[in-house]
Motif scaffolding. Sequence first.
Motif, mmCIF file in Angstrom:
data_model
loop_
_atom_site.group_PDB
_atom_site.id
_atom_site.type_symbol
_atom_site.label_atom_id
_atom_site.label_comp_id
_atom_site.label_asym_id
_atom_site.label_seq_id
_atom_site.Cartn_x
_atom_site.Cartn_y
_atom_site.Cartn_z
ATOM 1 N N VAL A 1 -5.710 -3.210 4.542
ATOM 2 C CA VAL A 1 -6.316 -2.296 3.580
ATOM 3 C C VAL A 1 -7.442 -1.501 4.226
ATOM 4 C CG1 VAL A 1 -7.499 -2.117 1.359
ATOM 5 C CG2 VAL A 1 -5.709 -3.802 1.665
ATOM 6 N N GLY A 2 -8.209 -2.146 5.090
ATOM 7 C CA GLY A 2 -9.309 -1.456 5.745
ATOM 8 C C GLY A 2 -8.837 -0.282 6.589
ATOM 9 N N ARG A 3 -7.745 -0.451 7.296
ATOM 10 C CA ARG A 3 -7.221 0.647 8.103
ATOM 11 C C ARG A 3 -6.781 1.810 7.218
ATOM 12 N NH1 ARG A 3 -2.963 -0.976 12.535
ATOM 13 N NH2 ARG A 3 -3.228 1.273 12.841
ATOM 14 N N ILE B 1 -10.601 -0.265 -4.896
ATOM 15 C CA ILE B 1 -9.228 -0.063 -4.413
ATOM 16 C C ILE B 1 -8.755 -1.270 -3.601
ATOM 17 C CG2 ILE B 1 -7.789 1.376 -2.936
ATOM 18 C CD1 ILE B 1 -9.585 3.730 -3.640
ATOM 19 N N ARG B 2 -9.656 -1.844 -2.854
ATOM 20 C CA ARG B 2 -9.285 -2.930 -1.944
ATOM 21 C C ARG B 2 -9.049 -4.252 -2.657
ATOM 22 N NH1 ARG B 2 -13.700 -3.132 2.169
ATOM 23 N NH2 ARG B 2 -14.869 -3.935 0.362
ATOM 24 N N ARG B 3 -9.754 -4.474 -3.761
ATOM 25 C CA ARG B 3 -9.790 -5.800 -4.392
ATOM 26 C C ARG B 3 -8.413 -6.347 -4.770
ATOM 27 N NH1 ARG B 3 -13.452 -4.767 -8.188
ATOM 28 N NH2 ARG B 3 -15.160 -5.231 -6.747
ATOM 29 N N PRO B 4 -7.513 -5.606 -5.419
ATOM 30 C CA PRO B 4 -6.210 -6.182 -5.792
ATOM 31 C C PRO B 4 -5.387 -6.638 -4.590
ATOM 32 C CG PRO B 4 -6.613 -4.134 -6.994
ATOM 33 C CD PRO B 4 -7.654 -4.223 -5.946
ATOM 34 N N PHE B 5 -5.469 -5.877 -3.500
ATOM 35 C CA PHE B 5 -4.697 -6.246 -2.310
ATOM 36 C C PHE B 5 -5.262 -7.505 -1.653
ATOM 37 C CE2 PHE B 5 -4.186 -1.611 -2.745
ATOM 38 C CZ PHE B 5 -2.807 -1.554 -2.841
ATOM 39 N N LEU B 6 -6.572 -7.660 -1.693
ATOM 40 C CA LEU B 6 -7.175 -8.877 -1.161
ATOM 41 C C LEU B 6 -6.733 -10.104 -1.957
ATOM 42 C CD1 LEU B 6 -10.831 -7.723 -0.364
ATOM 43 C CD2 LEU B 6 -8.856 -7.842 1.165
ATOM 44 N N ILE C 1 0.832 -1.205 0.000
ATOM 45 C CA ILE C 1 0.000 0.000 0.000
ATOM 46 C C ILE C 1 0.861 1.248 0.000
ATOM 47 C CG2 ILE C 1 -1.660 1.321 1.368
ATOM 48 C CD1 ILE C 1 -2.847 -1.341 2.300
ATOM 49 N N ALA C 2 1.936 1.227 0.796
ATOM 50 C CA ALA C 2 2.831 2.382 0.847
ATOM 51 C C ALA C 2 3.473 2.648 -0.506
ATOM 52 C CB ALA C 2 3.901 2.160 1.916
ATOM 53 N N GLN C 3 3.793 1.576 -1.230
ATOM 54 C CA GLN C 3 4.396 1.744 -2.551
ATOM 55 C C GLN C 3 3.405 2.324 -3.563
ATOM 56 O OE1 GLN C 3 5.820 -2.153 -3.523
ATOM 57 N NE2 GLN C 3 7.494 -2.108 -2.053
#
Length: 301
Positions: free
Chosen positions: A292-294, A218-223, A198-200
């Motif tokens: 991601v939620g945070r 936004i959340r989907r790729p990280f999940l 996320i930071a990147q």
Amino acid sequence: MNLHMRLEAAQNALQTLLRQPAATLMTVLALAIVLALPVGLFAVLNNLQQLLGHWRDQAQVSLFLHRDASAADIERLQALLEHGAGVASVRYVGKTAALREFEHNAGMAAAIQTLGENPLPASFVVELNPLAQSPGALRTLVARWGQEPAVASAQSDLRWVARLQAILALGKRAVWMLAGLLAVGAVLVMGNTIRLHIAQRRDEIDIASLVGATRAFIRRPFLYQGLFQGAIAGVLAWVIIAVTVSVLQGPVDHLAGLYGTQFHLLGLSSGQGLILIAASALLGWLGSRLAVGRHLDHTFS
């Protein structure tokens, strides 16, 4: 359209992982080791139960028969014993066989011959699986056998079975507690990894949010990243356990051969392996969702 977006998000997540092979490999290996430890301990307990289940000669019940027991009562008792829960084998020992066995073991042939008759009763020797039932159920079963018309007395020592089952229950509880702690550790490891991703991509996420991208988009790729890494870690954990079992089987075969027996180590079955992969993927997904939620809470606040 929704399916197409999901497939595209999954593809992007996979490409992101492949662009950073070293970091991905380190994360996956860390998760695999964390998962392999409690699952390996469960495998150890399963093998221990398998081994202890073979100690039937240590869980014997001797039922001494009345000297005037009828053949019908003896046959009925034998059928009852053979269908008893947890019974591994039933052996009838006649009076003559009992006398020969006693003479051989005790070395008192001369003394017994002075009695003029055989003082030993016929009996049934019942070998039990010490893990098939609880100690209370086994005691109830033996007490019921002792009330049969043909039985004069029942002799058994099942206290060690209670100790054995208590030790195994303690071991299972300890492993479950360890598994819970390590599952939390796996979630934290995955969450920290996703935070780095996320930071990147912080600028990209901020721009997407400004142009109207939803939280789910936004959340989907990280999940998917967490899901993929968790699933791969589960596969590696399964491989670690399988290799460990294979390496240990040779020394176990040698040790079992010294005792004149055979013992095959149990690893994970196909069903258990699939459960491990699914649980690992779920932990990876959960760690990603929390991280991601945070971030999204902070972005959309």
